[in-house]
Design an enzyme around this catalytic site. Structure first.
Site, PDB file in Angstrom:
ATOM      1  N   ASP A  98     -14.202 -12.296  18.561  1.00 50.35           N
ATOM      2  CA  ASP A  98     -14.854 -10.998  18.750  1.00 50.35           C
ATOM      3  C   ASP A  98     -13.998  -9.865  18.185  1.00 50.35           C
ATOM      4  OD1 ASP A  98     -12.885 -11.306  20.706  1.00 50.35           O
ATOM      5  OD2 ASP A  98     -14.134 -10.669  22.379  1.00 50.35           O
ATOM      6  N   ASP A 101      -6.813  -7.882  18.245  1.00 49.12           N
ATOM      7  CA  ASP A 101      -6.153  -6.703  18.810  1.00 49.12           C
ATOM      8  C   ASP A 101      -4.641  -6.867  18.590  1.00 49.12           C
ATOM      9  OD1 ASP A 101      -6.174  -4.295  20.415  1.00 49.12           O
ATOM     10  OD2 ASP A 101      -5.601  -5.492  22.151  1.00 49.12           O
ATOM     11  N   ASP A 157     -16.459  -7.067  26.693  1.00 44.99           N
ATOM     12  CA  ASP A 157     -16.640  -6.610  28.071  1.00 44.99           C
ATOM     13  C   ASP A 157     -15.578  -5.625  28.512  1.00 44.99           C
ATOM     14  OD1 ASP A 157     -14.494  -8.599  28.146  1.00 44.99           O
ATOM     15  OD2 ASP A 157     -14.683  -8.445  30.312  1.00 44.99           O
TER      16      ASP A 157
HETATM   17  P1  IMP Z   1      -5.393 -10.124  21.244  1.00 48.11           P
HETATM   18  O1  IMP Z   1      -4.873 -11.463  21.645  1.00 48.11           O
HETATM   19  O2  IMP Z   1      -4.564  -8.997  21.802  1.00 48.11           O
HETATM   20  O3  IMP Z   1      -5.620  -9.972  19.755  1.00 48.11           O
HETATM   21  O4  IMP Z   1      -6.733  -9.883  21.978  1.00 48.11           O
HETATM   22  C1  IMP Z   1      -7.829 -10.564  21.680  1.00 48.11           C
HETATM   23  C2  IMP Z   1      -8.783 -10.561  22.842  1.00 48.11           C
HETATM   24  O5  IMP Z   1      -8.635  -9.438  23.730  1.00 48.11           O
HETATM   25  C3  IMP Z   1     -10.157 -10.445  22.267  1.00 48.11           C
HETATM   26  O6  IMP Z   1     -10.677 -11.707  21.935  1.00 48.11           O
HETATM   27  C4  IMP Z   1     -10.921  -9.741  23.387  1.00 48.11           C
HETATM   28  O7  IMP Z   1     -11.433 -10.696  24.283  1.00 48.11           O
HETATM   29  C5  IMP Z   1      -9.881  -8.888  24.078  1.00 48.11           C
HETATM   30  N1  IMP Z   1      -9.934  -7.477  23.603  1.00 48.11           N
HETATM   31  C6  IMP Z   1      -9.058  -6.831  22.805  1.00 48.11           C
HETATM   32  N2  IMP Z   1      -9.413  -5.563  22.567  1.00 48.11           N
HETATM   33  C7  IMP Z   1     -10.582  -5.385  23.231  1.00 48.11           C
HETATM   34  C8  IMP Z   1     -11.479  -4.262  23.365  1.00 48.11           C
HETATM   35  O8  IMP Z   1     -11.310  -3.168  22.815  1.00 48.11           O
HETATM   36  N3  IMP Z   1     -12.587  -4.492  24.132  1.00 48.11           N
HETATM   37  C9  IMP Z   1     -12.846  -5.676  24.748  1.00 48.11           C
HETATM   38  N4  IMP Z   1     -12.035  -6.741  24.632  1.00 48.11           N
HETATM   39  C10 IMP Z   1     -10.905  -6.601  23.895  1.00 48.11           C
HETATM   40 MG    MG Z   2     -11.840 -12.869  23.036  1.00 48.73          MG
END
Ligand code: IMP
Ligand code: MG
Length: 174
Positions: A98, A101, A157
């Site tokens: 999705d 981040d 979400d």
């Molecule tokens: P990462 O491991 O920090 O790259 O985060 C990835 C996961 O964090 C994504 O697959 C989302 O489920 C969640 N996430 C990160 N940013 C957002 C946001 O702005 N809204 C909702 N979910 C987020």
């Molecule tokens: Mg996710």
């Protein structure tokens, strides 16, 4: 109750996903075996449902569960993969996220799938927040690159809510 502003509306999402679907069909033109499309639960479900419908080719769908957030908006920094895992041995895999981040989830998933003997691994994310990156990783395909803001809707979400919104929105209050 959170308020939100629409960031990417439904028709913009649909048009971009149709384009990406066609592009991916071209990318995998020489792959005769069914593509294995793996969605990362739970945020990618709506994106994946539209993406596979935009891909006119043989494919199978599977899901993998990854979580790092719990109920907080700030990543815990630890990514957990849980539940039954699809058999990816010898498969051409398209991993559907999705949002990228900090990058920890994608990096963990790519590393895990690569040790499980994929024939090839391609990654796609609906959203990318490059300004938030903490580990070096990029999705091969990104539908939309966005600024650093917490977004909801179209699968994403806030504490479990808003996944059903048919657009992507920015939360602007509590
Ligand atoms: P990462 O491991 O920090 O790259 O985060 C990835 C996961 O964090 C994504 O697959 C989302 O489920 C969640 N996430 C990160 N940013 C957002 C946001 O702005 N809204 C909702 N979910 C987020
Ligand atoms: Mg996710």
């Amino acid at each position: 109750m959170s308020q939100y502003n629409v960031l990417i509306d439904t028709s913009t999402l649909q048009e971009r996903i149709r384009t990406l679907g066609a592009e991916l069909v071209k990318t995998f033109e020489s792959v005769e075996d069914p593509l294995l499309v793996i969605g990362v639960l739970r945020g990618s479900v709506l994106f994946m449902a539209d993406l596979v419908r935009a891909m006119d080719r043989p494919l199978e769908t599977e899901y993998i569960r990854a979580s790092s957030y719990g109920d907080a908006r700030v990543s815990s920094g630890t990514v957990t993969l849980s539940g039954e895992r699809p058999d990816v041995q010898g498969r051409h895999v398209l991993l559907v996220e999705d949002i990228v981040d900090t990058g920890r989830t994608l990096k963990t998933l790519v590393a895990a799938l690569q040790t499980e003997g994929v024939a090839s691994l391609t990654t796609i994310s609906l959203l990318d927040k490059p300004s938030r990156r903490e580990v070096e990783v990029e999705a091969d395909y990104v539908a939309f690159t966005i600024e650093d803001a917490y977004v909801i809707g179209y699968g994403l979400d806030d504490a479990g809510l808003f996944r059903n919104l048919p657009f992507v929105a920015v939360v602007d209050g509590d």
